[in-house]
Design a protein around this motif. Sequence first.
Motif, PDB file in Angstrom:
ATOM      1  N   GLY A   1       0.822  -1.190   0.016  1.00 47.49           N
ATOM      2  CA  GLY A   1       0.236  -0.158  -0.054  1.00 47.49           C
ATOM      3  C   GLY A   1       0.851   1.217   0.050  1.00 47.49           C
ATOM      4  O   GLY A   1       2.194   1.185   0.069  1.00 47.49           O
ATOM      5  N   ASN A   2       0.318   2.431  -0.033  1.00 48.99           N
ATOM      6  CA  ASN A   2       0.815   3.701   0.075  1.00 48.99           C
ATOM      7  C   ASN A   2       1.220   4.006   1.635  1.00 48.99           C
ATOM      8  O   ASN A   2       0.589   4.229   2.407  1.00 48.99           O
ATOM      9  CB  ASN A   2      -0.403   4.673  -0.314  1.00 48.99           C
ATOM     10  N   TYR A   3       2.766   4.344   1.711  1.00 50.04           N
ATOM     11  CA  TYR A   3       3.230   4.745   3.090  1.00 50.04           C
ATOM     12  C   TYR A   3       2.540   5.911   3.538  1.00 50.04           C
ATOM     13  O   TYR A   3       2.645   5.998   4.870  1.00 50.04           O
ATOM     14  CB  TYR A   3       4.799   4.561   2.863  1.00 50.04           C
ATOM     15  N   GLN A   4       2.022   6.705   2.601  1.00 50.40           N
ATOM     16  CA  GLN A   4       1.521   8.096   3.005  1.00 50.40           C
ATOM     17  C   GLN A   4       0.041   8.319   3.323  1.00 50.40           C
ATOM     18  O   GLN A   4      -0.369   9.238   3.807  1.00 50.40           O
ATOM     19  CB  GLN A   4       1.833   9.032   1.874  1.00 50.40           C
ATOM     20  N   SER A   5      -0.447   7.028   3.225  1.00 48.75           N
ATOM     21  CA  SER A   5      -1.964   6.885   3.386  1.00 48.75           C
ATOM     22  C   SER A   5      -2.256   6.840   4.862  1.00 48.75           C
ATOM     23  O   SER A   5      -1.326   6.839   5.874  1.00 48.75           O
ATOM     24  CB  SER A   5      -2.363   5.611   2.910  1.00 48.75           C
ATOM     25  N   ALA A   6      -3.465   6.921   5.238  1.00 55.45           N
ATOM     26  CA  ALA A   6      -3.801   6.947   6.579  1.00 55.45           C
ATOM     27  C   ALA A   6      -3.283   5.576   7.256  1.00 55.45           C
ATOM     28  O   ALA A   6      -2.826   5.812   8.348  1.00 55.45           O
ATOM     29  CB  ALA A   6      -5.376   6.918   6.809  1.00 55.45           C
ATOM     30  N   LYS A   7      -3.594   4.662   6.676  1.00 54.75           N
ATOM     31  CA  LYS A   7      -3.115   3.180   7.120  1.00 54.75           C
ATOM     32  C   LYS A   7      -1.456   3.377   7.215  1.00 54.75           C
ATOM     33  O   LYS A   7      -0.857   2.859   8.391  1.00 54.75           O
ATOM     34  CB  LYS A   7      -3.262   2.133   6.157  1.00 54.75           C
TER      35      LYS A   7
ATOM     36  N   SER B   1      -5.995   8.532   0.811  1.00 61.23           N
ATOM     37  CA  SER B   1      -6.531   9.054   1.763  1.00 61.23           C
ATOM     38  C   SER B   1      -6.723  10.480   1.929  1.00 61.23           C
ATOM     39  O   SER B   1      -7.174  10.965   3.125  1.00 61.23           O
ATOM     40  CB  SER B   1      -5.511   8.369   3.113  1.00 61.23           C
ATOM     41  N   ARG B   2      -6.265  11.203   1.017  1.00 59.40           N
ATOM     42  CA  ARG B   2      -6.164  12.643   0.967  1.00 59.40           C
ATOM     43  C   ARG B   2      -7.661  13.146   0.261  1.00 59.40           C
ATOM     44  O   ARG B   2      -8.060  12.772  -0.558  1.00 59.40           O
ATOM     45  CB  ARG B   2      -5.096  13.463   0.331  1.00 59.40           C
ATOM     46  N   PRO B   3      -8.169  14.444   0.615  1.00 60.20           N
ATOM     47  CA  PRO B   3      -9.348  14.767   0.138  1.00 60.20           C
ATOM     48  C   PRO B   3      -9.370  15.121  -1.334  1.00 60.20           C
ATOM     49  O   PRO B   3      -8.364  15.606  -1.911  1.00 60.20           O
ATOM     50  CB  PRO B   3      -9.788  15.891   0.970  1.00 60.20           C
ATOM     51  N   LEU B   4     -10.372  14.860  -2.153  1.00 62.82           N
ATOM     52  CA  LEU B   4     -10.402  15.312  -3.419  1.00 62.82           C
ATOM     53  C   LEU B   4     -11.643  16.014  -3.961  1.00 62.82           C
ATOM     54  O   LEU B   4     -12.826  15.860  -3.284  1.00 62.82           O
ATOM     55  CB  LEU B   4     -10.620  13.965  -4.490  1.00 62.82           C
ATOM     56  N   ALA B   5     -11.498  17.088  -4.638  1.00 61.01           N
ATOM     57  CA  ALA B   5     -12.803  17.891  -5.128  1.00 61.01           C
ATOM     58  C   ALA B   5     -13.978  16.866  -5.654  1.00 61.01           C
ATOM     59  O   ALA B   5     -14.948  17.150  -5.378  1.00 61.01           O
ATOM     60  CB  ALA B   5     -12.422  18.923  -5.843  1.00 61.01           C
ATOM     61  N   ASP B   6     -13.598  16.073  -6.753  1.00 65.01           N
ATOM     62  CA  ASP B   6     -14.458  15.296  -7.407  1.00 65.01           C
ATOM     63  C   ASP B   6     -13.739  14.127  -7.828  1.00 65.01           C
ATOM     64  O   ASP B   6     -12.423  13.906  -8.021  1.00 65.01           O
ATOM     65  CB  ASP B   6     -15.446  16.028  -8.182  1.00 65.01           C
ATOM     66  N   ARG B   7     -14.348  13.272  -8.574  1.00 62.66           N
ATOM     67  CA  ARG B   7     -13.820  12.262  -9.281  1.00 62.66           C
ATOM     68  C   ARG B   7     -13.007  12.984 -10.623  1.00 62.66           C
ATOM     69  O   ARG B   7     -11.830  12.125 -10.949  1.00 62.66           O
ATOM     70  CB  ARG B   7     -15.002  11.465 -10.146  1.00 62.66           C
ATOM     71  N   GLY B   8     -13.232  14.025 -11.040  1.00 65.55           N
ATOM     72  CA  GLY B   8     -12.715  14.605 -12.139  1.00 65.55           C
ATOM     73  C   GLY B   8     -11.211  15.057 -11.603  1.00 65.55           C
ATOM     74  O   GLY B   8     -10.050  14.912 -12.768  1.00 65.55           O
TER      75      GLY B   8
END
Length: 215
Positions: free
Chosen positions: A80-86, A144-151
Amino acid sequence: MPLSLAQMRRNYTLGGLQEAEAPLDPLALFAQWLQQARETEREPVEANSMHLATVDREGRPHCRVLLLKGFDEGGFTFFGNYQSAKGQELAANPYAAMTFFWPGLERQVRIEGPVTRLDPQLSDAYFDSRPEASRLGAWASPQSRPLADRGELQALLAQTIRRFVEQPLQRPEHWGGYCLTPERMEFWQGRADRLHDRLDYRSRGGQWARQRLAP
């Protein structure tokens, strides 16, 4: 009227788990159960899917479903991503629990222990074996970081594709593998009338000790 949640129940009758039938090595029993889960037509889920529980700096637990990608005497591996929440939770508290549930076989396995990062060369080898789309996704997604939308995510992927048109698609440093070294493994076999079988293995001085637990 539909049944309430309190009225929903299932009687487990497929089999049992006796000490005489269980190897003294829990890894051997896990390998046996995993193979049977892969082979049975009754199993509705991916046999290597698992729930991974971690704890953050504030002591709050978090749980999600991942895929196990390997296991041996050294432990159980996932990526997984080391920078994710996990990843941040494991950095703060490098201890985790994983649970496998195979409802088609009426079985569950719980595993607990410390977690370390895999050797970079092992992470490189696994990353290189993944489909190209998955490798691009590991670069594109700020997990795990916020996104504005799928775009926004699609734009990040398009940018990543352009970036790697003329350069190798190597593993990013923020993505790689983990290994959970088991200190405890519990095997649960559903039985009738909730009198389930539970065999609990504990690692003590490099040796496994086994005991039966009440359901």
